[in-house]
Enzyme design. Structure first.
Site, mmCIF file in Angstrom:
data_model
loop_
_atom_site.group_PDB
_atom_site.id
_atom_site.type_symbol
_atom_site.label_atom_id
_atom_site.label_comp_id
_atom_site.label_asym_id
_atom_site.label_seq_id
_atom_site.Cartn_x
_atom_site.Cartn_y
_atom_site.Cartn_z
ATOM 1 N N GLN A 153 0.883 -1.180 0.000
ATOM 2 C CA GLN A 153 0.000 0.000 0.000
ATOM 3 C C GLN A 153 0.906 1.212 0.000
ATOM 4 O OE1 GLN A 153 -3.180 0.982 -0.270
ATOM 5 N NE2 GLN A 153 -2.494 3.073 0.094
ATOM 6 N N GLY A 162 -10.789 0.663 -0.918
ATOM 7 C CA GLY A 162 -10.179 0.432 -2.213
ATOM 8 C C GLY A 162 -8.981 1.326 -2.382
ATOM 9 N N MET A 163 -8.089 0.930 -3.279
ATOM 10 C CA MET A 163 -6.926 1.760 -3.617
ATOM 11 C C MET A 163 -6.764 1.691 -5.127
ATOM 12 S SD MET A 163 -4.485 3.747 -2.739
ATOM 13 C CE MET A 163 -3.542 4.519 -4.061
ATOM 14 N N GLU A 164 -6.677 2.891 -5.709
ATOM 15 C CA GLU A 164 -6.770 3.045 -7.156
ATOM 16 C C GLU A 164 -5.487 2.733 -7.903
ATOM 17 O OE1 GLU A 164 -6.860 5.375 -4.761
ATOM 18 O OE2 GLU A 164 -5.935 7.257 -5.370
ATOM 19 N N ASN A 165 -4.797 1.658 -7.548
ATOM 20 C CA ASN A 165 -3.556 1.352 -8.245
ATOM 21 C C ASN A 165 -3.835 1.177 -9.740
ATOM 22 O OD1 ASN A 165 -1.959 1.386 -5.836
ATOM 23 N ND2 ASN A 165 -2.941 -0.546 -5.280
ATOM 24 N N HIS A 175 -15.786 4.771 -7.574
ATOM 25 C CA HIS A 175 -14.804 5.685 -6.989
ATOM 26 C C HIS A 175 -13.376 5.353 -7.461
ATOM 27 C CE1 HIS A 175 -13.202 8.328 -3.747
ATOM 28 N NE2 HIS A 175 -12.193 7.474 -3.801
ATOM 29 N N GLU A 176 -12.976 4.118 -7.271
ATOM 30 C CA GLU A 176 -11.589 3.767 -7.628
ATOM 31 C C GLU A 176 -11.361 3.904 -9.135
ATOM 32 O OE1 GLU A 176 -9.896 3.886 -5.134
ATOM 33 O OE2 GLU A 176 -11.347 3.330 -3.593
ATOM 34 N N HIS A 206 -10.695 7.452 -10.180
ATOM 35 C CA HIS A 206 -9.315 7.879 -9.939
ATOM 36 C C HIS A 206 -8.429 7.662 -11.173
ATOM 37 C CE1 HIS A 206 -8.928 9.193 -5.793
ATOM 38 N NE2 HIS A 206 -9.436 8.083 -5.293
ATOM 39 N N GLU A 224 -9.219 13.346 -4.176
ATOM 40 C CA GLU A 224 -10.393 12.673 -3.607
ATOM 41 C C GLU A 224 -11.699 13.441 -3.812
ATOM 42 O OE1 GLU A 224 -10.259 9.692 -2.889
ATOM 43 O OE2 GLU A 224 -8.109 9.354 -2.582
ATOM 44 N N ASP A 247 -1.279 11.667 6.408
ATOM 45 C CA ASP A 247 -2.487 11.042 6.947
ATOM 46 C C ASP A 247 -3.385 12.028 7.673
ATOM 47 O OD1 ASP A 247 -2.456 8.421 6.230
ATOM 48 O OD2 ASP A 247 -2.401 7.660 8.300
ATOM 49 N N TYR A 273 -12.745 14.643 0.733
ATOM 50 C CA TYR A 273 -13.674 13.947 -0.162
ATOM 51 C C TYR A 273 -14.954 14.765 -0.362
ATOM 52 C CZ TYR A 273 -10.971 9.602 0.554
ATOM 53 O OH TYR A 273 -9.986 8.653 0.594
ATOM 54 N N ARG A 319 -10.127 -2.999 7.990
ATOM 55 C CA ARG A 319 -10.314 -1.759 7.235
ATOM 56 C C ARG A 319 -10.334 -0.592 8.213
ATOM 57 N NH1 ARG A 319 -15.475 -1.031 3.182
ATOM 58 N NH2 ARG A 319 -15.025 1.105 2.496
#
Ligand code: BES
Ligand code: ZN
Length: 652
Positions: free
Chosen positions: A173, A318-321, A344-345, A348, A367, A425, A433, A606
């Site tokens: 991550q 989720g993570m938009e890799n 959402h992802e 991105h 975001e 962070d 958002y 999460r």
């Protein structure tokens, strides 16, 4: 020509060897060597990186790594192409906990290197003396290294932490500044890099990355002994290539017992074998989402859009890799009710991956735009009612986030943040958002959808593969949309939105009535009536969330128990609904929900669910803190560092 366009040229030429990037460049690329061109105002200052890209910047990363599950480290080399300003003698990289054996030229000649002082947030600058330039002008260095014992980007899972319980698992991550714990590069979102990787894993496992997969099944490699007598373990080797320049936080890796299921011509999903059917059912609309997104804001530029459902300790929804969104299994509700996460992802792929916040102080540009875009995709696919309900839930989240941040006067409620001395962070909450999305909806309402959509589409084209700042966005808006209309400028209050705290008076609230029936039921409950099982059973997930969140925060024990009994709340399986219920239950010290709470905190990690629940327990003092401490003693080891660091701070 914008400097970052020059950078792409420089990158391309470094790769193909067809032009120089450093001195003696052909006309048109010459200024890529000039420090002024290497550092544009759009990437003025990233306070979360030690790199000095104006002096020398990484343009391409080639990883050759072994994932060593026994040692819980990645081990190997990172070969970096560096575009250096004339006269530059060194390049400064980011690193955190990396153990570097040596740095060499591609021919193996040693290069001097040194670590600077370690900062607890940023890590240590790694300064390498550059070799003299090669024939094509690029300077290439090879960092021989392994990740440290506690690389925050990496989570190594035991078989017991996976669905199959037979094979270990690894995932990374990167966002925001974690990739420097496993990749020695310039870890700043404004320093875009192309990259490639060769990853060797135990032969029974599969590696996937956020890039084109050149060897889907991998290639078996035998173990071998080097001339120096070292044993290089064999395994299965996978090769990847990302030929678009990306922000380095978007380099991502997952390794495990993985299978793939196609969902459409450009889309598919990876997961452990036992999860694949559920994943494919839930994600069935993904191909349509890609088409909807393209119809809104232009071509999808990354080739494929695949997803991977990770084990439940994945700390985000989720993570938009790029090319490979990483997903929590907690979104597999069984009824497709949580797929706005995919919208959402996917969004991105434009806002974030194509046009990227230049620094984390403008995280809202990633975001907020994405939250807006997400609801446009949802509207196109599922209709305005669903979209408006989600906007209304987001609006409620925004009000809570403002309260949590200390109210409307708090500087933490600005969009553009001052994060000096802080971990990025600190700025990653619902303000970015939801206040960000509210700004875009406010502009849309002021100028009308056709003009706004035309602007947005051109914005993505204009800034494609480049960093963006709040200033640059506002300048664009003023040039192309406001275009000297003083009345419009005054009505929008843009500077107040971006640079001042609170929610400006022109903010467009969600249309009232999106939840009319549910709000009426909640009002009935608040005035002493009971919950209605029949109504509840007909509600969507969004409606149930609205209802639970609208109920009075403190109630009599008998009322809480009746609510639980009537609606079967402690037995709910939808993760979002269960979370909303458990918050309410904890706020009321409702002991019968504790077993469900304990289970939930133990089966998934999460952060969005875990951290607020521990916080809610701590808020309940003598009643809740002992529960939090007891549960955390058992669950902490299973959480990703992103989550355990947050919970550590809550329980400290
Ligand atoms: N990019 C974020 C995840 C993230 C945020 C990673 C901050 C690291 C730091 C991702 O796109 C995201 O926003 N995920 C949300 C889901 C979304 C539907 C709001 C999440 O994980 O809950
Ligand atoms: Zn996001």
């Amino acid at each position: 020509m914008p400097a970052s366009r020059l950078l792409i040229l420089a990158t391309a030429s470094a790769l193909c060897g067809c032009a120089t990037v450093d001195g003696g460049a052909p006309a048109g690329t010459a200024s890529a060597t000039d420090p002024a061109a290497l550092s544009t105002s759009a990437q003025a200052q990233d306070i979360h990186s030690n790199a000095r890209p104006a002096e020398a910047r990484v343009t391409h990363v080639a990883l050759n790594l072994v994932a060593d599950f026994a040692a819980r480290r990645v081990v190997g080399t990172a070969t970096l192409d560096v575009a250096a300003a004339a006269g530059a003698t060194r390049v400064v990289l980011d690193s955190k906990g990396l153990e570097v054996g040596k740095v060499t030229t591609v021919d193996g000649a040693a290069l001097p290197f040194a670590f600077g002082a370690a900062d607890p947030i940023l890590g240590s600058p790694l300064t390498v003396t550059l070799p003299t330039r090669t024939g094509n002008g690029a300077r290439r260095i090879v960092v021989h290294y392994r990740s440290g014992r506690q690389a925050a980007a990496l989570q190594w899972l035991t078989p017991q932490q996976t669905a199959g319980a037979r094979q270990p698992f690894l995932f990374s991550q990167g966002e925001a500044i974690l990739n420097r714990t496993w990749i020695p590069t310039q870890d700043s979102p404004g320093v875009r890099q192309t990259w490639e990787a060769r990853i060797t894993v135990p032969a029974q496992l599969t590696a996937v990355m956020s890039a084109e997969n050149l060897t889907p099944g991998g290639v078996l490699v035998p173990s071998r002994r080097t001339a120096a007598g070292e044993v290089v373990p064999g395994g299965r080797r996978f090769s990847f290539r990302m030929d678009k320049p990306v922000a380095p936080y978007l380099i991502a890796l997952a390794v495990g017992d993985l299978r793939f299921r196609s969902l459409g011509p450009r889309t598919g999903v990876w997961s452990e074998p036992s999860v694949l059917d559920r994943a494919a059912y839930e994600l069935v609309d993904t191909e349509k989402m890609v088409a909807a997104a393209e119809a809104l804001y232009g071509p999808y530029r990354w080739g494929r859009y695949d997803m991977i459902v990770l084990p439940p300790s994945f700390p985000f929804g989720g993570m938009e890799n790029p090319r490979l969104t990483f997903l929590t299994p907690t979104m597999l509700a069984g009824d497709r009710s949580l797929v706005s996460l995919i919208a959402h992802e996917l969004a991105h792929s434009w806002s974030g991956n194509l046009v990227t916040n230049a620094a984390w102080s403008d995280f809202w540009l990633n975001e907020g735009f994405t939250t807006y875009f997400q609801s446009r995709i949802m509207e196109r696919l599922y209709g305005p009612k669903i979209a408006q309900q989600q906007i209304a839930l987001g609006w409620d989240d925004l009000q809570s986030a403002i309260a949590d941040a200390g109210g409307r006067a708090s500087p933490a409620t600005r969009l553009h943040l001052d994060l000096a001395g802080q971990d990025p962070d600190a700025g990653m909450n619902d303000i970015a958002y939801e206040k960000g999305a509210a700004l875009l909806r406010t502009i849309e309402a002021a100028v009308g959808r056709p003009r706004w959509d035309a602007f947005l589409r051109s914005y993505f084209d204009r800034h494609a593969f480049q960093p963006i700042t709040a200033d640059a966005f506002l300048a664009d808006l003023r040039r192309d949309l406001i275009a000297g209309d003083a009345g419009l400028e005054a009505r929008l209050m843009l500077d107040q939105w971006v640079y001042q705290p609170g929610l400006p008076a022109n903010a467009v609230p969600p249309p009232a009535g999106a939840f009319a029936a549910v709000d009426a039921a909640a009002a009935t409950y608040a005035s002493g009536g009971g919950a209605q099982a029949e109504a509840w059973s007909g509600w969507t997930t969004a409606e149930r969330l609205r209802y639970l969140n609208a109920l009075p925060r403190t109630q009599t024990p008998a009322r809480v128990a009746a609510l639980d009994r009537t609606l079967g709340l402690s037995a709910v399986t939808n993760s979002e609904v269960l979370f909303a219920w458990l918050r309410l239950a904890v706020a009321n010290r409702y002991a019968p929900a504790v077993p469900a709470l304990e289970r939930f905190l133990g089966v998934q990690g999460r952060r969005k669910f875990v951290a607020p629940l521990y916080q809610a327990l701590v808020d309940q003092g003598d009643w809740g803190r002992p529960i939090a401490t007891r549960v955390y003693a058992r669950t902490r080891a299973g959480y990703h560092p992103v989550t355990s660091n947050s919970v550590d701070a809550i329980l400290k």
